[in-house]
Design an enzyme around this catalytic site. Sequence first.
Site, PDB file in Angstrom:
ATOM      1  N   LEU A  49       0.938  -1.090   0.159  1.00 34.21           N
ATOM      2  CA  LEU A  49       0.028  -0.098   0.135  1.00 34.21           C
ATOM      3  C   LEU A  49       0.811   1.096   0.118  1.00 34.21           C
ATOM      4  O   LEU A  49       2.125   1.432   0.526  1.00 34.21           O
ATOM      5  CB  LEU A  49      -0.800  -0.034   1.254  1.00 34.21           C
ATOM      6  CG  LEU A  49      -2.012  -1.112   1.242  1.00 34.21           C
ATOM      7  CD1 LEU A  49      -2.536  -1.061   2.821  1.00 34.21           C
ATOM      8  CD2 LEU A  49      -3.028  -1.101   0.400  1.00 34.21           C
ATOM      9  N   ASP A  96       2.607  -5.723   2.744  1.00 36.02           N
ATOM     10  CA  ASP A  96       3.212  -4.952   3.834  1.00 36.02           C
ATOM     11  C   ASP A  96       3.320  -5.645   5.208  1.00 36.02           C
ATOM     12  O   ASP A  96       3.597  -4.786   6.277  1.00 36.02           O
ATOM     13  CB  ASP A  96       1.875  -3.789   4.087  1.00 36.02           C
ATOM     14  CG  ASP A  96       1.278  -2.937   2.855  1.00 36.02           C
ATOM     15  OD1 ASP A  96       2.393  -2.203   2.466  1.00 36.02           O
ATOM     16  OD2 ASP A  96       0.082  -3.445   2.256  1.00 36.02           O
ATOM     17  N   GLU A 111       4.908  -3.339  13.190  1.00 37.13           N
ATOM     18  CA  GLU A 111       4.396  -2.581  14.260  1.00 37.13           C
ATOM     19  C   GLU A 111       2.910  -2.442  14.350  1.00 37.13           C
ATOM     20  O   GLU A 111       2.225  -2.270  15.414  1.00 37.13           O
ATOM     21  CB  GLU A 111       4.983  -1.343  14.277  1.00 37.13           C
ATOM     22  CG  GLU A 111       4.543  -0.471  15.634  1.00 37.13           C
ATOM     23  CD  GLU A 111       5.288   0.993  15.542  1.00 37.13           C
ATOM     24  OE1 GLU A 111       5.621   1.320  16.528  1.00 37.13           O
ATOM     25  OE2 GLU A 111       5.147   1.554  14.520  1.00 37.13           O
ATOM     26  N   ASP A 112       2.337  -2.330  12.982  1.00 34.78           N
ATOM     27  CA  ASP A 112       0.913  -2.120  13.045  1.00 34.78           C
ATOM     28  C   ASP A 112       0.094  -3.181  13.552  1.00 34.78           C
ATOM     29  O   ASP A 112      -1.297  -3.237  13.780  1.00 34.78           O
ATOM     30  CB  ASP A 112       0.360  -1.942  11.847  1.00 34.78           C
ATOM     31  CG  ASP A 112       0.863  -0.582  11.104  1.00 34.78           C
ATOM     32  OD1 ASP A 112       0.877   0.409  11.892  1.00 34.78           O
ATOM     33  OD2 ASP A 112       1.345  -0.228   9.957  1.00 34.78           O
ATOM     34  N   ARG A 170      -4.513  -5.892   5.169  1.00 34.47           N
ATOM     35  CA  ARG A 170      -3.573  -6.193   6.494  1.00 34.47           C
ATOM     36  C   ARG A 170      -4.343  -7.118   7.374  1.00 34.47           C
ATOM     37  O   ARG A 170      -3.288  -7.188   8.260  1.00 34.47           O
ATOM     38  CB  ARG A 170      -2.836  -4.800   6.620  1.00 34.47           C
ATOM     39  CG  ARG A 170      -2.416  -4.229   5.531  1.00 34.47           C
ATOM     40  CD  ARG A 170      -1.393  -2.924   6.137  1.00 34.47           C
ATOM     41  NE  ARG A 170      -0.193  -3.633   6.815  1.00 34.47           N
ATOM     42  CZ  ARG A 170       0.576  -2.831   7.696  1.00 34.47           C
ATOM     43  NH1 ARG A 170       0.486  -1.730   7.934  1.00 34.47           N
ATOM     44  NH2 ARG A 170       1.353  -3.651   8.352  1.00 34.47           N
ATOM     45  N   ARG A 223      -6.626   4.989   9.446  1.00 32.48           N
ATOM     46  CA  ARG A 223      -6.643   3.590   9.930  1.00 32.48           C
ATOM     47  C   ARG A 223      -7.075   3.208  11.314  1.00 32.48           C
ATOM     48  O   ARG A 223      -7.081   1.771  11.616  1.00 32.48           O
ATOM     49  CB  ARG A 223      -5.195   3.184   9.731  1.00 32.48           C
ATOM     50  CG  ARG A 223      -4.429   3.338   8.189  1.00 32.48           C
ATOM     51  CD  ARG A 223      -4.941   2.228   7.465  1.00 32.48           C
ATOM     52  NE  ARG A 223      -4.208   2.374   5.922  1.00 32.48           N
ATOM     53  CZ  ARG A 223      -2.982   1.856   5.785  1.00 32.48           C
ATOM     54  NH1 ARG A 223      -2.529   1.434   6.674  1.00 32.48           N
ATOM     55  NH2 ARG A 223      -2.631   2.187   4.741  1.00 32.48           N
ATOM     56  N   HIS A 273      -0.142   7.942   9.594  1.00 35.01           N
ATOM     57  CA  HIS A 273      -0.054   7.602  11.227  1.00 35.01           C
ATOM     58  C   HIS A 273       0.438   8.615  11.843  1.00 35.01           C
ATOM     59  O   HIS A 273       1.300   9.467  11.744  1.00 35.01           O
ATOM     60  CB  HIS A 273       0.782   6.298  11.329  1.00 35.01           C
ATOM     61  CG  HIS A 273       0.053   4.954  10.833  1.00 35.01           C
ATOM     62  ND1 HIS A 273       1.000   4.205   9.947  1.00 35.01           N
ATOM     63  CD2 HIS A 273      -0.926   4.471  10.926  1.00 35.01           C
ATOM     64  CE1 HIS A 273       0.168   3.124   9.859  1.00 35.01           C
ATOM     65  NE2 HIS A 273      -0.986   3.333  10.182  1.00 35.01           N
ATOM     66  N   CYS A 328       8.008   1.250  12.096  1.00 34.24           N
ATOM     67  CA  CYS A 328       7.052   0.528  11.593  1.00 34.24           C
ATOM     68  C   CYS A 328       7.672  -1.041  11.633  1.00 34.24           C
ATOM     69  O   CYS A 328       6.948  -2.030  11.396  1.00 34.24           O
ATOM     70  CB  CYS A 328       6.671   0.915  10.060  1.00 34.24           C
ATOM     71  SG  CYS A 328       6.395   2.607   9.954  1.00 34.24           S
TER      72      CYS A 328
END
Length: 261
Positions: free
Chosen positions: A24, A66, A71-72, A91, A138, A169, A256
Amino acid sequence: MMNSSYEFRRAITRKPGRSIVDGLRAEDIGTPDLARMLEAHAAYVATLRSTGAEVVELPALEAYPDAVFVEDTMLCLPELAIAMRPGAPTRMGEVAEMRPAIAGFYGDRIAEITAPGTIEGGDILVTGREILVGLSARTNREGVAQLTDIVNEYGYTLRLVETPEGVLHFKTDCGLLAPETILSTRRLAVSGCFEGYEVLLVPDGEEAASNCIRFNNLVIMAAGFPRTAEMLSAHGYEVVQIDNIECAKLDGGMSCLSLRF
């Protein structure tokens, strides 16, 4: 006693895969070069390990372009881990893929965000006094409300803040340097969200340097921002610069690429 906002014994990373070219991005500024990304990722992992931390490097997930941006998927606190619920539909499956690795350290001490909440780790900054969470495309209010209920049980204070328009973010525009010190872009700092903290502003034109991480004795930042690096060194921080050219093509930065706990 360790300061859990920046002193870590472990980190989890994931190698980028061939499918990274389909990752993305808010704006197409070029196709990532996998070979260069792998080289930079190896340098990142080596830097984390240089502090004495144990670093788990998970294999690439080709089904999830991705997935290198681990971290997400989780928020790792000393008491528990919280499984996120990414706001990008492509994701969402990354969380289940990360769960076994996290369970290896946390056992059953894993909470989770559920529908209709969405929240990604890139919107969460844990400081020495509180957890700051930025609303974004997000991360929604329901996700923040669920996270608030979870962390309040463990004595944490969570504060919701507004992420500037056009910023992917919250941590795209900031990074923790010390428990009470934050590196920030001017556009984020002027919102007043860091009132009471010491704030170092990245020089104009070097906004992308703000997504740094404090990892034990080091501040790890993207290479190519000499004025920011000089400023941090002048303030007594030991700075390591990592090539972030390829990750930046996918809106990625230093925070990230790892889960830190």
